[in-house]
Enzyme design. Structure first.
Site, PDB file in Angstrom:
ATOM      1  N   LYS A   1      25.519  34.313  44.917  1.00  0.00           N
ATOM      2  CA  LYS A   1      26.707  33.559  45.335  1.00  0.00           C
ATOM      3  C   LYS A   1      27.221  34.043  46.680  1.00  0.00           C
ATOM      4  O   LYS A   1      27.863  33.281  47.423  1.00  0.00           O
ATOM      5  CB  LYS A   1      27.795  33.622  44.264  1.00  0.00           C
ATOM      6  CG  LYS A   1      28.202  35.036  43.830  1.00  0.00           C
ATOM      7  CD  LYS A   1      29.265  35.656  44.673  1.00  0.00           C
ATOM      8  CE  LYS A   1      29.555  37.068  44.222  1.00  0.00           C
ATOM      9  NZ  LYS A   1      30.596  37.722  45.042  1.00  0.00           N
TER      10      LYS A   1
ATOM     11  N   ALA B   1      39.036  42.741  44.244  1.00  0.00           N
ATOM     12  CA  ALA B   1      39.705  44.020  44.004  1.00  0.00           C
ATOM     13  C   ALA B   1      41.165  43.978  44.423  1.00  0.00           C
ATOM     14  O   ALA B   1      42.024  44.611  43.800  1.00  0.00           O
ATOM     15  CB  ALA B   1      38.974  45.127  44.759  1.00  0.00           C
TER      16      ALA B   1
END
Length: 347
Positions: A193, A142
């Site tokens: 992940k 982000a």
């Protein structure tokens, strides 16, 4: 007339997606819970706790009124921690337009059931066709997206029309969206992940080098793929943005909460200390618990996930966990390939 879009969750990625949508000319209703955060977004056009030094578009309007945020929206994007996902979806159900397209960008598992987020959506929104659901995922910090640094992700859905609708909604000159029909694989890649990134952080915190990092990432991708294929995902998905792409960015970036948490743990801090100091959700911690339970249930071999579980929840010393991983029985590098090809090696 500008398109109105709902974004549920005013953390870092939710706010970054709201910024993308505002750049596209949308009016964005952003759901947030804290009164002071709402005032800051609406009056100062900042969200300093999550995205410091980023000036937000004036067309982003924060509110704690879920009905107001969701009502009559054609597009709804859910971006909240996995622990709050089910309750939030359930709460917005009465206000959701019957034809609304709903995407989520949550990378984790349901805390109680171990379900993927799309499974939670199907369960909590039974009158809404699953073809109207999508997942938005991939290598996308982000902090970079909010600064309009080039980023690529995947929009996955059982419906090509739905995936392409979110592709069109989000695509900009700096934000490129690919489509994929493999909802299972894209969700699992995004959730699992984070576990590997915690492990890579561990090894860095312990003072190990790039060799250990490369090994963990590569073998981590192998066990992600192994579980994913067993659960119905396409093998090729894990070689794409939602697999290896997201794995690389989460294991190697200073922006990665999971890597930072693993690094602190590797340096000797307790899990409670790390989570308190970070003050933000570290999805890899919850994902480790969920994935470990799935591995036990399915019988799929996930040695890195298992080691992480023992460190996080059973008090195992990180260095001992690494040594156990290194001392496992000898196997082929790619067990499935060796078996499938029935390699006739010379002895």
């Amino acid at each position: 007339m500008a398109l109105e879009v709902a974004v549920i969750g005013a953390g870092s990625f939710g706010t970054a997606l709201a910024q993308v949508l505002a750049d596209k000319g949308c009016l964005v209703d952003l759901y947030a819970r804290r009164a002071e955060q709402i005032v800051e977004i609406n009056e100062n056009h900042t969200n300093a706790r999550y995205l410091p030094d980023v000036m937000l578009h004036a067309d982003i309007r924060a509110s704690s009124d879920l009905q107001h945020v969701v009502h009559n929206k054609k597009y709804v994007i859910l971006v909240m921690p996995s622990s709050a996902f089910r309750d939030t979806v359930r709460a917005m159900r009465p206000f959701l337009h019957p034809e609304a397209l709903v995407a989520h960008a949550t990378k984790g598992f349901d805390v109680e059931t171990g379900q993927r987020m799309s499974q939670v959506m199907e369960e909590e929104l039974p009158s809404h066709a699953s073809t109207k659901f999508a997942v938005v995922t991939g290598p996308s910090h982000a902090e970079e997206l909010s600064q309009r640094i080039p980023t690529t992700i995947v929009a996955a859905s059982r419906s090509r029309a739905t995936a392409e609708a979110f592709q069109d909604l989000l695509m900009t000159s700096y934000f490129r969206i690919y489509t994929n029909p493999d909802v299972v694989g894209t969700e699992l890649g995004g959730a699992l992940k984070n576990i590997i990134a915690l492990g890579v952080g561990f090894t860095d915190g312990l003072g190990y080098g790039d060799n250990a990092k490369a090994a963990l990432m590569t073998r981590g991708l192998s066990e992600i793929s192994r579980l994913g294929v067993h659960l119905g995902a396409a093998q090729l998905t894990f070689g794409g943005l939602a697999g290896v792409g997201d794995l690389i960015v989460t294991c190697t970036s200073k922006h990665s909460r999971n890597w930072r948490a693993g690094y602190a743990l590797g340096q000797g801090k307790t899990l409670d200390e790390v989570l308190t100091e970070m003050g933000m959700v570290v999805e890899g911690v919850r994902a480790t618990k969920g994935a470990y339970q799935i591995a036990l249930k399915t019988g799929i071999d996930m040695p890195i996930t298992t080691a992480m579980y023992h460190v996080l929840f059973e008090g195992k010393e990180p260095r001992a966990a690494v040594e156990e991983l290194m001392g496992r029985r000898r196997i082929h590098e790619m067990e499935e390939v060796a078996e499938a090809l029935r390699m006739d090696w010379e002895m």
